[in-house]
Design a protein around this motif. Structure first.
Motif, short mmCIF file in Angstrom:
data_model
loop_
_atom_site.label_atom_id
_atom_site.label_comp_id
_atom_site.label_asym_id
_atom_site.label_seq_id
_atom_site.Cartn_x
_atom_site.Cartn_y
_atom_site.Cartn_z
N LYS A 184 61.98 42.09 24.18
CA LYS A 184 62.15 43.02 25.81
C LYS A 184 59.97 43.16 25.56
CE LYS A 184 64.56 47.46 24.20
NZ LYS A 184 64.45 48.55 23.73
N LYS A 185 59.80 42.37 24.73
CA LYS A 185 58.30 41.25 24.84
C LYS A 185 57.58 40.81 25.82
CE LYS A 185 56.47 42.38 19.88
NZ LYS A 185 55.53 40.99 18.64
N LYS A 186 56.67 40.94 26.87
CA LYS A 186 55.72 40.47 28.16
C LYS A 186 55.31 39.91 27.55
CE LYS A 186 57.72 43.45 32.00
NZ LYS A 186 57.38 44.30 32.47
N PRO A 187 54.76 38.04 28.16
CA PRO A 187 53.85 37.46 27.63
C PRO A 187 52.62 38.46 27.89
CG PRO A 187 55.41 36.77 29.10
CD PRO A 187 56.23 37.68 28.92
N PRO A 188 51.70 39.07 27.63
CA PRO A 188 50.41 39.40 27.89
C PRO A 188 49.56 38.77 29.02
CG PRO A 188 49.79 38.05 25.56
CD PRO A 188 51.77 38.55 25.76
N ALA A 189 50.05 36.95 28.39
CA ALA A 189 49.12 36.21 30.62
C ALA A 189 49.34 36.94 31.42
CB ALA A 189 49.10 35.28 30.00
N VAL A 190 50.56 36.96 31.72
CA VAL A 190 51.22 36.90 32.57
C VAL A 190 50.70 38.56 33.55
CG1 VAL A 190 53.72 37.26 33.71
CG2 VAL A 190 53.06 36.02 32.49
N SER A 191 50.59 39.87 32.80
CA SER A 191 50.61 40.90 33.18
C SER A 191 49.06 40.95 33.16
CB SER A 191 50.79 41.92 31.86
OG SER A 191 50.52 41.49 30.89
N SER A 192 48.25 39.97 32.35
CA SER A 192 47.24 40.30 33.14
C SER A 192 46.31 39.49 34.22
CB SER A 192 45.88 40.17 31.73
OG SER A 192 46.31 38.41 31.56
N ALA A 193 46.82 38.48 34.15
CA ALA A 193 46.68 37.68 35.51
C ALA A 193 47.75 38.74 36.47
CB ALA A 193 47.89 36.73 35.01
N GLY A 194 48.33 38.84 36.74
CA GLY A 194 49.44 39.78 37.49
C GLY A 194 47.68 41.62 38.17
N LYS A 195 47.75 41.97 37.32
CA LYS A 195 46.61 43.08 37.11
C LYS A 195 45.38 42.29 37.46
CE LYS A 195 48.49 45.89 32.98
NZ LYS A 195 47.42 45.72 31.33
N ILE A 196 44.92 40.89 37.33
CA ILE A 196 43.41 40.24 37.85
C ILE A 196 43.99 40.14 39.39
CG2 ILE A 196 42.49 38.29 37.80
CD1 ILE A 196 42.98 38.74 35.10
N LEU A 197 45.06 39.23 40.12
CA LEU A 197 45.36 39.31 41.29
C LEU A 197 45.53 40.59 41.67
CD1 LEU A 197 48.43 36.67 40.96
CD2 LEU A 197 45.61 36.32 42.23
N ALA A 198 46.10 41.50 41.32
CA ALA A 198 45.94 43.20 41.66
C ALA A 198 44.40 43.21 42.79
CB ALA A 198 47.24 43.88 41.83
N ARG A 199 43.58 43.21 41.44
CA ARG A 199 42.17 43.92 41.57
C ARG A 199 42.09 42.87 43.24
NH1 ARG A 199 38.90 47.03 38.40
NH2 ARG A 199 41.42 47.79 38.20
#
Length: 57
Positions: free
Chosen positions: A3-18
């Protein structure tokens, strides 16, 4: 399946959204952004000149 998601993808997604949010906000408030940038530059310049004057004397 894990169930783990790679943290790099989620943080990159947050940065792009910001970034998208900031660019959208800048487009909505373009005049205020220009005023803020000019005011910031002026204040930095004035403070630099004042500090130079005190340093010389």
């Amino acid at each position: 399946m894990s169930k783990k998601k790679p943290p790099a993808v989620s943080s990159a997604g947050k940065i792009l959204a910001r970034i998208q949010w900031v660019t959208g906000w800048i487009h909505e408030n373009q005049n205020w952004v220009y005023i803020a940038i000019i005011g910031f530059c002026l204040s930095v310049t004035i403070l630099y000149k004042i500090s130079q004057g005190y340093g010389a004397s």
